[in-house]
Design a protein around this motif. Sequence first.
Motif, PDB file in Angstrom:
ATOM      1  N   ASP A  21     -45.310 -50.182   8.962  1.00  0.00           N
ATOM      2  CA  ASP A  21     -46.571 -50.831   8.597  1.00  0.00           C
ATOM      3  C   ASP A  21     -47.060 -50.429   7.204  1.00  0.00           C
ATOM      4  OD1 ASP A  21     -47.289 -48.223   9.138  1.00  0.00           O
ATOM      5  OD2 ASP A  21     -48.903 -48.710  10.540  1.00  0.00           O
ATOM      6  N   ALA A  22     -46.212 -49.779   6.426  1.00  0.00           N
ATOM      7  CA  ALA A  22     -46.601 -49.400   5.066  1.00  0.00           C
ATOM      8  C   ALA A  22     -46.518 -50.599   4.133  1.00  0.00           C
ATOM      9  CB  ALA A  22     -45.703 -48.285   4.545  1.00  0.00           C
ATOM     10  N   THR A  23     -47.353 -50.585   3.097  1.00  0.00           N
ATOM     11  CA  THR A  23     -47.278 -51.563   2.015  1.00  0.00           C
ATOM     12  C   THR A  23     -46.460 -50.953   0.885  1.00  0.00           C
ATOM     13  OG1 THR A  23     -49.376 -52.632   2.541  1.00  0.00           O
ATOM     14  CG2 THR A  23     -48.631 -52.783   0.252  1.00  0.00           C
ATOM     15  N   VAL A  24     -45.572 -51.744   0.300  1.00  0.00           N
ATOM     16  CA  VAL A  24     -44.741 -51.279  -0.803  1.00  0.00           C
ATOM     17  C   VAL A  24     -45.016 -52.129  -2.031  1.00  0.00           C
ATOM     18  CG1 VAL A  24     -42.396 -50.815  -1.625  1.00  0.00           C
ATOM     19  CG2 VAL A  24     -42.937 -50.595   0.826  1.00  0.00           C
ATOM     20  N   VAL A  25     -45.362 -51.479  -3.133  1.00  0.00           N
ATOM     21  CA  VAL A  25     -45.544 -52.164  -4.415  1.00  0.00           C
ATOM     22  C   VAL A  25     -44.526 -51.571  -5.377  1.00  0.00           C
ATOM     23  CG1 VAL A  25     -47.126 -52.750  -6.281  1.00  0.00           C
ATOM     24  CG2 VAL A  25     -48.010 -52.439  -3.959  1.00  0.00           C
ATOM     25  N   GLN A  26     -43.565 -52.393  -5.786  1.00  0.00           N
ATOM     26  CA  GLN A  26     -42.498 -51.882  -6.651  1.00  0.00           C
ATOM     27  C   GLN A  26     -42.411 -52.685  -7.941  1.00  0.00           C
ATOM     28  OE1 GLN A  26     -38.382 -52.500  -5.481  1.00  0.00           O
ATOM     29  NE2 GLN A  26     -38.982 -53.920  -3.850  1.00  0.00           N
ATOM     30  N   SER A  27     -42.249 -51.963  -9.049  1.00  0.00           N
ATOM     31  CA  SER A  27     -42.012 -52.595 -10.341  1.00  0.00           C
ATOM     32  C   SER A  27     -40.529 -52.898 -10.486  1.00  0.00           C
ATOM     33  CB  SER A  27     -42.466 -51.671 -11.473  1.00  0.00           C
ATOM     34  OG  SER A  27     -42.084 -52.209 -12.724  1.00  0.00           O
ATOM     35  N   HIS A  28     -40.225 -54.048 -11.099  1.00  0.00           N
ATOM     36  CA  HIS A  28     -38.829 -54.396 -11.353  1.00  0.00           C
ATOM     37  C   HIS A  28     -38.443 -54.186 -12.815  1.00  0.00           C
ATOM     38  CE1 HIS A  28     -38.487 -55.968  -7.319  1.00  0.00           C
ATOM     39  NE2 HIS A  28     -39.535 -56.738  -7.514  1.00  0.00           N
TER      40      HIS A  28
ATOM     41  N   MET B  83     -38.082 -63.656 -14.160  1.00  0.00           N
ATOM     42  CA  MET B  83     -37.992 -62.338 -13.514  1.00  0.00           C
ATOM     43  C   MET B  83     -39.369 -61.858 -13.096  1.00  0.00           C
ATOM     44  SD  MET B  83     -36.189 -59.775 -12.536  1.00  0.00           S
ATOM     45  CE  MET B  83     -36.657 -58.189 -11.865  1.00  0.00           C
ATOM     46  N   GLN B  84     -39.509 -61.452 -11.834  1.00  0.00           N
ATOM     47  CA  GLN B  84     -40.769 -60.913 -11.349  1.00  0.00           C
ATOM     48  C   GLN B  84     -41.041 -59.548 -11.982  1.00  0.00           C
ATOM     49  OE1 GLN B  84     -39.968 -61.085  -7.011  1.00  0.00           O
ATOM     50  NE2 GLN B  84     -41.963 -62.054  -6.883  1.00  0.00           N
ATOM     51  N   VAL B  85     -42.275 -59.326 -12.393  1.00  0.00           N
ATOM     52  CA  VAL B  85     -42.671 -58.026 -12.912  1.00  0.00           C
ATOM     53  C   VAL B  85     -42.713 -57.016 -11.781  1.00  0.00           C
ATOM     54  CG1 VAL B  85     -44.543 -56.742 -14.009  1.00  0.00           C
ATOM     55  CG2 VAL B  85     -43.966 -59.035 -14.824  1.00  0.00           C
ATOM     56  N   PHE B  86     -43.174 -57.437 -10.613  1.00  0.00           N
ATOM     57  CA  PHE B  86     -43.306 -56.549  -9.469  1.00  0.00           C
ATOM     58  C   PHE B  86     -43.178 -57.382  -8.206  1.00  0.00           C
ATOM     59  CE2 PHE B  86     -47.478 -58.194 -10.465  1.00  0.00           C
ATOM     60  CZ  PHE B  86     -47.961 -58.593  -9.228  1.00  0.00           C
ATOM     61  N   SER B  87     -43.046 -56.698  -7.081  1.00  0.00           N
ATOM     62  CA  SER B  87     -43.091 -57.377  -5.792  1.00  0.00           C
ATOM     63  C   SER B  87     -43.891 -56.530  -4.821  1.00  0.00           C
ATOM     64  CB  SER B  87     -41.680 -57.636  -5.250  1.00  0.00           C
ATOM     65  OG  SER B  87     -40.976 -56.428  -5.073  1.00  0.00           O
ATOM     66  N   ILE B  88     -44.412 -57.211  -3.796  1.00  0.00           N
ATOM     67  CA  ILE B  88     -45.228 -56.550  -2.786  1.00  0.00           C
ATOM     68  C   ILE B  88     -44.660 -56.859  -1.411  1.00  0.00           C
ATOM     69  CG2 ILE B  88     -47.515 -56.362  -1.736  1.00  0.00           C
ATOM     70  CD1 ILE B  88     -48.679 -57.392  -4.395  1.00  0.00           C
ATOM     71  N   ASP B  89     -44.447 -55.811  -0.636  1.00  0.00           N
ATOM     72  CA  ASP B  89     -44.112 -55.951   0.777  1.00  0.00           C
ATOM     73  C   ASP B  89     -45.325 -55.442   1.539  1.00  0.00           C
ATOM     74  OD1 ASP B  89     -43.007 -56.115   3.264  1.00  0.00           O
ATOM     75  OD2 ASP B  89     -41.428 -54.639   2.933  1.00  0.00           O
ATOM     76  N   ARG B  90     -46.141 -56.363   2.018  1.00  0.00           N
ATOM     77  CA  ARG B  90     -47.461 -56.012   2.536  1.00  0.00           C
ATOM     78  C   ARG B  90     -47.402 -55.607   3.998  1.00  0.00           C
ATOM     79  NH1 ARG B  90     -49.909 -60.146   0.450  1.00  0.00           N
ATOM     80  NH2 ARG B  90     -50.598 -59.001  -1.402  1.00  0.00           N
ATOM     81  N   GLY B  91     -48.022 -54.461   4.309  1.00  0.00           N
ATOM     82  CA  GLY B  91     -48.113 -53.974   5.669  1.00  0.00           C
ATOM     83  C   GLY B  91     -49.558 -53.828   6.103  1.00  0.00           C
ATOM     84  N   ASP B  92     -49.766 -53.543   7.387  1.00  0.00           N
ATOM     85  CA  ASP B  92     -51.116 -53.448   7.947  1.00  0.00           C
ATOM     86  C   ASP B  92     -51.629 -52.019   8.047  1.00  0.00           C
ATOM     87  OD1 ASP B  92     -51.288 -56.211   8.316  1.00  0.00           O
ATOM     88  OD2 ASP B  92     -50.306 -56.094  10.290  1.00  0.00           O
ATOM     89  N   GLY B  93     -50.810 -51.050   7.701  1.00  0.00           N
ATOM     90  CA  GLY B  93     -51.193 -49.655   7.867  1.00  0.00           C
ATOM     91  C   GLY B  93     -51.952 -49.090   6.689  1.00  0.00           C
ATOM     92  N   PRO B  94     -52.321 -47.807   6.755  1.00  0.00           N
ATOM     93  CA  PRO B  94     -53.142 -47.173   5.720  1.00  0.00           C
ATOM     94  C   PRO B  94     -52.348 -46.574   4.554  1.00  0.00           C
ATOM     95  CG  PRO B  94     -52.878 -45.677   7.558  1.00  0.00           C
ATOM     96  CD  PRO B  94     -52.178 -46.943   7.949  1.00  0.00           C
ATOM     97  N   ILE B  95     -51.016 -46.707   4.577  1.00  0.00           N
ATOM     98  CA  ILE B  95     -50.179 -46.090   3.548  1.00  0.00           C
ATOM     99  C   ILE B  95     -49.657 -47.149   2.583  1.00  0.00           C
ATOM    100  CG2 ILE B  95     -48.195 -44.603   3.082  1.00  0.00           C
ATOM    101  CD1 ILE B  95     -50.385 -43.308   4.818  1.00  0.00           C
TER     102      ILE B  95
END
Length: 272
Positions: free
Chosen positions: A56-63, A1-13
């Motif tokens: 273009d936002a980056t999302v860092v989510q804990s699972h 099981m992943q602890v977290f995942s990242i959906d990486r974007g190019d924007g400043p948010i």
Amino acid sequence: MQVFSIDRGDGPIVLGQPHGGTHVPEPVAERLNDNGRGLADTDWHINRLYKGLLGDATVVQSHIHRYVIDANRDPSGVTLYPGQNTTTLVPLTDFDGKPIWVDGQEPSTDEVEDRRQKYHAPYHAALEQELARVRAKHGVAILFDCHSIRSLIPFLFDGELPVFNTGTNNGATCDAAVEHAVHETAAKATGFTSVLNGRFKGGWTTRNYGRPDEGFHAIQMELSQRAYMTEAAPWNYRDDRADTLRPHLKNMLERLRDLALSGALTEKGALK
């Protein structure tokens, strides 16, 4: 099981999502009582609610569920709200003050530290890395920490919570323009209530990463769950409600992105 995942974007948010995860390792789940296994204090559907609002936002989510360890609490165990009811780094009760562990099966101090290293630290290492990457690209990074909670929880607060609860630790975690953009959008959202730095002033994540003089701005949005879902098991997502709420969240994020890309924040800060 992943602890977290990242959906990486190019924007400043960067969107932080520390409480949407529902994974509980089996050895931990076996020690939760019937109340704890209900996972009632989840920020249900938070990733779905924000998905696609800002391309273009980056999302860092804990699972990992917050009953395993709370990724939005100070890792030292210091309370965020002295004198008020709250839950700890590894909660012993739910938001209603009811025990979540089988009697005698509460986590020990050593277990708390083990979970901190396995789950809390990796999530924050990833979040810190993404914020640094974004700031290096744009000269500024804005962390929008995404949360939600039941509207009525007498153990934590009196009465019904407003829909939009914006937290900046009384203005310390971001430039005033960032705070204004979010709170003004919330205040003008027809049919929704809002408050700035009310019961929720921003958790450890917001307070830890919000260093506006260094180009890092952080703001927490605590949403009342009645605005997009049913606030009782099985905690159903409600498209009819969410479709009314999402445009206002989109407006907030777009305003923040435009503000960051305008150069106004880097002109005010230490980085130019």
